[in-house]
Write an enzyme that holds these catalytic residues in place. Structure first.
Site, PDB file in Angstrom:
ATOM      1  N   CYS A 106     -14.349   8.117  11.143  1.00  0.00           N
ATOM      2  CA  CYS A 106     -13.237   7.278  10.463  1.00  0.00           C
ATOM      3  C   CYS A 106     -12.260   6.476  11.666  1.00  0.00           C
ATOM      4  CB  CYS A 106     -12.477   8.090   9.494  1.00  0.00           C
ATOM      5  SG  CYS A 106     -11.110   7.571   8.749  1.00  0.00           S
ATOM      6  N   CYS A 120       1.604   6.108   2.048  1.00  0.00           N
ATOM      7  CA  CYS A 120       0.794   6.294   3.226  1.00  0.00           C
ATOM      8  C   CYS A 120       1.534   6.251   4.486  1.00  0.00           C
ATOM      9  CB  CYS A 120      -0.074   4.884   3.408  1.00  0.00           C
ATOM     10  SG  CYS A 120      -0.907   4.447   4.661  1.00  0.00           S
TER      11      CYS A 120
HETATM   12  N1  SAH Z   1      -5.900  -0.053   4.232  1.00  0.00           N
HETATM   13  C1  SAH Z   1      -7.353   0.571   3.805  1.00  0.00           C
HETATM   14  C2  SAH Z   1      -8.031   1.538   4.560  1.00  0.00           C
HETATM   15  C3  SAH Z   1      -6.993   2.506   5.207  1.00  0.00           C
HETATM   16  S1  SAH Z   1      -6.455   3.938   4.061  1.00  0.00           S
HETATM   17  C4  SAH Z   1      -7.081   1.026   2.200  1.00  0.00           C
HETATM   18  O1  SAH Z   1      -5.936   1.144   1.869  1.00  0.00           O
HETATM   19  O2  SAH Z   1      -8.154   1.333   1.591  1.00  0.00           O
HETATM   20  C5  SAH Z   1      -7.921   4.811   3.765  1.00  0.00           C
HETATM   21  C6  SAH Z   1      -7.475   5.577   2.258  1.00  0.00           C
HETATM   22  O3  SAH Z   1      -6.564   6.538   2.459  1.00  0.00           O
HETATM   23  C7  SAH Z   1      -7.227   4.464   1.216  1.00  0.00           C
HETATM   24  O4  SAH Z   1      -7.882   4.862   0.168  1.00  0.00           O
HETATM   25  C8  SAH Z   1      -5.659   5.131   1.340  1.00  0.00           C
HETATM   26  O5  SAH Z   1      -5.195   4.720  -0.306  1.00  0.00           O
HETATM   27  C9  SAH Z   1      -5.741   6.415   1.426  1.00  0.00           C
HETATM   28  N2  SAH Z   1      -4.465   7.191   1.755  1.00  0.00           N
HETATM   29  C10 SAH Z   1      -3.296   6.669   2.420  1.00  0.00           C
HETATM   30  N3  SAH Z   1      -2.332   7.697   2.568  1.00  0.00           N
HETATM   31  C11 SAH Z   1      -2.989   8.582   1.686  1.00  0.00           C
HETATM   32  C12 SAH Z   1      -1.974   9.853   1.286  1.00  0.00           C
HETATM   33  N4  SAH Z   1      -0.896  10.163   1.668  1.00  0.00           N
HETATM   34  N5  SAH Z   1      -2.957  10.739   0.281  1.00  0.00           N
HETATM   35  C13 SAH Z   1      -4.205  10.320   0.005  1.00  0.00           C
HETATM   36  N6  SAH Z   1      -4.722   9.118   0.219  1.00  0.00           N
HETATM   37  C14 SAH Z   1      -4.142   8.448   1.205  1.00  0.00           C
HETATM   38 FE1  SF4 Z   2      -4.208   0.962   3.392  1.00  0.00          FE
HETATM   39 FE2  SF4 Z   2      -1.859   0.674   2.152  1.00  0.00          FE
HETATM   40 FE3  SF4 Z   2      -2.072   2.488   4.230  1.00  0.00          FE
HETATM   41 FE4  SF4 Z   2      -2.267  -0.339   4.641  1.00  0.00          FE
HETATM   42  S1  SF4 Z   2      -0.505   0.949   3.813  1.00  0.00           S
HETATM   43  S2  SF4 Z   2      -3.129   1.515   5.352  1.00  0.00           S
HETATM   44  S3  SF4 Z   2      -3.321  -0.854   2.940  1.00  0.00           S
HETATM   45  S4  SF4 Z   2      -2.975   2.388   2.208  1.00  0.00           S
END
Ligand code: SAH
Ligand code: SF4
Length: 344
Positions: A106, A120
């Site tokens: 990843c 996130c």
């Molecule tokens: N920016 C992209 C890829 C990176 S995040 C995106 O948002 O898709 C990868 C995945 O992790 C995404 O599906 C995001 O929604 C998820 N993600 C981020 N923080 C998370 C959390 N705290 N719990 C579960 N999934 C999470």
């Molecule tokens: Fe993905 Fe949103 Fe986290 Fe950016 S902020 S990495 S778009 S889940």
């Protein structure tokens, strides 16, 4: 002088760089094979290159610019996360997951992220900069070298680490082309998955590419009002446009789209919301991954209980939406997006 990152270069670009150094073009292919087939981490081991050229390479170039600062492995031994330092001192993370015979890396595509999804950890830390193609490629090489020592190899690369890959399209695509190159690493197009928050122009562009890589879209809500909150960029690319772009991707590539849906207790996990989701996705060639949200320090969201997950799935199953609950891997090592870095 700053050294050139060889992993930034496609085979063609490596040929022009090598010939620019006064060396014959076939040396580029040799070099490419050392980097991506033999997986060496230094120039000293490149036995079929003249010593003088190896010396020049060591002076001018690098194939290992990322410095591992800390690595943690989950209790079950199946997930390893590494914090990597970039040449400018910034840090980012990569994760290796071993399951069902697959070795999936990843990778991160940016340091931080500008899109600010509240749940996130990466979004909470703000945006620093884009990674270059080579900085993405080197994350894969880092784990590929480790696996090689165990007679194993990378089988999949997913862009689900830190950052939004479609907001760094050029570097993301260059990294995929380099790792796909038959003269080197040879990872098939189907072995890549780009996860996006839903940048519609990027999805459209992806649909047109010759290499049909996998697409995962982070949905998290099936109505615009809620998605505006959970995924702020939805205000720019609302659901109707997003789903239309996904349809375009399916038409052009013949591949199904994956949707990611983080289940958050009391926010997006009601049976009514499952039905809305079902209506949104009906008729689209897709698969839905349900992931109980991983709590982060900067956010009060909690994962849905088992009962609520089950009730949510029942509605989806009734509507014929293919779905799975994704096992949260490496929870004990905070393998969630951006969580090791934020601890530092
Ligand atoms: N920016 C992209 C890829 C990176 S995040 C995106 O948002 O898709 C990868 C995945 O992790 C995404 O599906 C995001 O929604 C998820 N993600 C981020 N923080 C998370 C959390 N705290 N719990 C579960 N999934 C999470
Ligand atoms: Fe993905 Fe949103 Fe986290 Fe950016 S902020 S990495 S778009 S889940």
């Amino acid at each position: 002088m700053e050294k050139i990152l060889l992993a930034d270069l496609s085979h063609e670009q490596l040929v022009s760089w090598v010939t620019g150094q006064g060396e014959p073009a076939f040396r580029a292919t040799q070099l490419f094979e050392w980097i991506y087939r033999s997986l060496v981490s230094g120039f000293g081991a490149m036995a079929n290159l003249p010593l003088s050229f190896r010396q020049k390479l060591a002076d001018l170039a690098t194939i290992q610019s990322l410095l591992p600062l800390e690595a943690v492995t989950s209790a079950d031994g199946l997930t390893t996360k590494v914090l990597l330092q970039l040449p400018d001192g910034e840090t980012m993370e990569s994760v290796l997951m071993s399951y069902e015979g697959r070795q999936t890396v990843c990778v991160s595509s940016q340091v931080g992220c500008a899109l600010g999804c509240p749940f996130c950890a990466t979004g909470q830390s703000g945006f620093k900069r884009n990674l270059s193609a080579g900085e993405i490629v080197e994350q894969v090489l880092h784990f590929a070298r480790q696996l090689q020592a165990r007679d194993a190899a990378i089988s999949n690369v997913v862009f689900m680490g830190m950052g939004e890959p479609l907001a760094n399209y050029e570097a993301t695509w260059q990294a995929i082309r380099i790792l796909n190159d038959r003269r080197g690493f040879r990872l098939g197009a189907r072995r890549f998955t780009i996860s996006t928050v839903g940048l519609v122009p990027g999805i459209r562009r992806l649909a047109q590419e010759k290499l049909a890589v996998g697409l995962a879209v982070s949905l998290h809500a099936a109505d615009n009002a809620l998605r505006d909150r959970l995924v702020p960029v939805n205000r720019r690319y609302p659901l109707a446009e997003l789903i239309a772009a996904c349809q375009e991707y399916v038409q052009h590539t013949g591949r199904r789209v994956s949707f990611e849906y983080a289940l958050i207790e009391g926010i997006n996990d009601a049976p009514r919301q499952a039905r809305e989701l079902g209506h949104l996705l009906r008729g689209l060639l897709c698969h839905l991954n349900l992931i109980p949200v991983n709590p982060t320090p900067g956010c009060t969201y909690r994962p849905s209980s088992r009962e609520r997950v089950m009730a949510f799935r029942r509605e989806l199953n009734r509507m014929g939406i293919a779905n799975t609950v994704r096992l949260e891997r490496g929870i004990d090592i905070q393998a969630g997006c951006g969580q090791l870095r934020s601890r530092f």
